[in-house]
Scaffold this motif. Structure first.
Motif, short mmCIF file in Angstrom:
data_model
loop_
_atom_site.label_atom_id
_atom_site.label_comp_id
_atom_site.label_asym_id
_atom_site.label_seq_id
_atom_site.Cartn_x
_atom_site.Cartn_y
_atom_site.Cartn_z
N ILE A 12 48.49 39.22 59.90
CA ILE A 12 49.49 40.24 59.58
C ILE A 12 49.93 40.14 58.12
O ILE A 12 50.03 41.15 57.41
CB ILE A 12 50.70 40.13 60.53
CG1 ILE A 12 50.29 40.55 61.94
CG2 ILE A 12 51.87 40.97 60.03
CD1 ILE A 12 51.32 40.23 63.00
N GLU A 13 50.18 38.94 57.67
CA GLU A 13 50.75 38.76 56.33
C GLU A 13 49.71 38.88 55.22
O GLU A 13 50.06 39.04 54.06
CB GLU A 13 51.49 37.43 56.27
CG GLU A 13 52.66 37.42 57.27
CD GLU A 13 53.60 36.26 57.09
OE1 GLU A 13 53.30 35.34 56.30
OE2 GLU A 13 54.66 36.27 57.75
N GLU A 14 48.42 38.83 55.58
CA GLU A 14 47.37 38.95 54.57
C GLU A 14 46.65 40.29 54.60
O GLU A 14 45.84 40.57 53.72
CB GLU A 14 46.35 37.82 54.74
CG GLU A 14 46.93 36.43 54.46
CD GLU A 14 45.90 35.34 54.68
OE1 GLU A 14 44.71 35.59 54.43
OE2 GLU A 14 46.30 34.24 55.10
N SER A 15 46.91 41.10 55.61
CA SER A 15 46.15 42.35 55.76
C SER A 15 46.90 43.53 55.16
O SER A 15 48.05 43.79 55.51
CB SER A 15 45.89 42.63 57.24
OG SER A 15 45.25 43.88 57.38
N PRO A 16 46.23 44.28 54.26
CA PRO A 16 46.86 45.49 53.69
C PRO A 16 46.91 46.65 54.67
O PRO A 16 47.52 47.67 54.38
CB PRO A 16 45.96 45.81 52.50
CG PRO A 16 44.61 45.28 52.88
CD PRO A 16 44.90 44.04 53.68
N THR A 126 43.38 42.77 64.95
CA THR A 126 42.22 42.07 64.38
C THR A 126 41.06 43.02 64.16
O THR A 126 40.40 43.00 63.11
CB THR A 126 41.80 40.93 65.31
OG1 THR A 126 42.91 40.09 65.59
CG2 THR A 126 40.69 40.10 64.68
N VAL A 127 40.78 43.87 65.14
CA VAL A 127 39.67 44.83 65.03
C VAL A 127 39.90 45.77 63.86
O VAL A 127 38.98 46.07 63.08
CB VAL A 127 39.52 45.60 66.35
CG1 VAL A 127 38.60 46.80 66.18
CG2 VAL A 127 39.00 44.68 67.45
N TYR A 162 37.41 31.20 62.45
CA TYR A 162 38.12 32.06 61.50
C TYR A 162 38.35 33.46 62.06
O TYR A 162 37.56 33.98 62.84
CB TYR A 162 37.32 32.20 60.20
CG TYR A 162 36.90 30.90 59.57
CD1 TYR A 162 37.76 29.81 59.50
CD2 TYR A 162 35.63 30.77 59.01
CE1 TYR A 162 37.36 28.62 58.90
CE2 TYR A 162 35.22 29.58 58.40
CZ TYR A 162 36.09 28.51 58.36
OH TYR A 162 35.69 27.34 57.77
N GLY A 163 39.42 34.07 61.58
CA GLY A 163 39.64 35.49 61.78
C GLY A 163 39.15 36.25 60.56
O GLY A 163 38.69 35.66 59.56
N PRO A 164 39.24 37.58 60.58
CA PRO A 164 38.78 38.37 59.43
C PRO A 164 39.55 38.08 58.16
O PRO A 164 39.04 38.30 57.06
CB PRO A 164 38.99 39.82 59.90
CG PRO A 164 39.86 39.76 61.08
CD PRO A 164 39.69 38.42 61.70
N GLN A 165 40.77 37.55 58.27
CA GLN A 165 41.56 37.23 57.08
C GLN A 165 41.00 36.04 56.31
O GLN A 165 41.35 35.84 55.15
CB GLN A 165 43.02 36.95 57.47
CG GLN A 165 43.27 35.67 58.25
CD GLN A 165 43.09 35.81 59.74
OE1 GLN A 165 42.42 36.71 60.21
NE2 GLN A 165 43.70 34.91 60.51
N ASP A 166 40.11 35.24 56.92
CA ASP A 166 39.60 34.02 56.29
C ASP A 166 38.08 33.98 56.14
O ASP A 166 37.57 33.28 55.26
CB ASP A 166 40.01 32.79 57.11
CG ASP A 166 41.52 32.60 57.15
OD1 ASP A 166 42.16 32.78 56.11
OD2 ASP A 166 42.04 32.27 58.24
#
Length: 253
Positions: A12-16, A126-127, A162-166
């Motif tokens: 949440i905190e890294e996704s635009p 996430t998707v 990892y998630g998509p943020q990493d």
């Protein structure tokens, strides 16, 4: 998989694509009042409300609203989000539950049919983030299935997927695309070794000419720099069922 809320906060905190109103988390009394109208809310969505309250998972600013009027309950569907511009709606399917989470579906503004999106609210976020980053549903079928539930997971033994943020940053850092272009680093063991899977969903043809799924996860030192990870003699196969392995604690064979 049960959503990992630590990984969800990172997403949440890294996704635009995810807009939040920081410091505007809803008090428990308001969430309970809403649940008295629509029934129990899924844990990851309940967490989102308590942490952020207002905001928009669809990527456009939205003011905090009265939850009991912002939602629409239609039989076993609870709409929680409307896409800005298109009018597409996202809803929880209240009858489809795992770990207390409800599956999420999408309905077009002019379409009565529903399209399955994710296994949970965390997976829904996430998707969306993965597609925004050009990752599609996920870099491998197994990771895509995981991301439909949670944006990665960190287990007590140090295994991290990892998630998509990493995932893009980690693969760039370790130059995986240069030395092993057919592979992707999907996680690590928090001890210097990485978890690798083939980028595509199938093995090369075997001796019988048939094609079978490539689902094996290999453990390899992150400094090894091997092109053929599955045959280099330095890697160790961990599992051919990523989700089941994670559910059972990611025990090393």
């Amino acid at each position: 998989m049960r959503p990992d809320l630590v990984q969800l906060r990172g997403l949440i905190e890294e996704s635009p694509t995810i807009f939040t109103l920081r410091g505007e988390g809803l008090p428990e009394a308001r969430i309970l009042a809403a649940e008295s109208v629509v029934g129990p809310l899924p844990p990851s969505y309940r967490w989102w409300l308590a942490e952020y309250g207002g905001g928009s998972p669809a990527g456009a600013p939205a003011a905090a609203t009265d939850l009991t009027t912002a939602w629409r309950l239609d039989g076993d569907l609870l709409r929680f989000c409307t896409e800005p511009g298109t009018g597409d709606t996202y809803q929880f399917v209240l009858g489809r539950q795992a770990y207390g989470e409800y599956a999420v579906t999408r309905r077009g503004a002019d379409d009565a049919d529903e399209e399955y999106v994710a296994d949970s609210f965390a997976g829904f976020l996430t998707v969306r983030a993965a597609r925004h980053l050009g990752l599609g549903a996920g870099p491998t079928p197994a990771v895509a299935r995981l991301w439909r539930s949670t944006p990665g997971v960190l287990l007590p033994n140090g295994v991290l997927v990892y998630g998509p943020q990493d995932i893009l940053e980690r693969n760039e850092t370790y130059e995986v695309g240069d030395y092993a272009p057919d592979w992707i680093l999907i996680g690590d063991n928090s001890g210097g070794s990485g978890l690798f899977m083939r980028r595509h969903g199938h093995d090369r043809d075997d001796d019988s000419g048939s094609e079978h799924d490539r689902a094996t996860v290999y453990l390899l030192d992150l400094g090894a720099g091997e092109r053929d990870i599955d045959t280099c003699g330095l890697s160790e196969p961990m599992t051919d069922d990523l989700l089941d392995w994670l559910r059972h604690g990611a025990v090393r064979p």
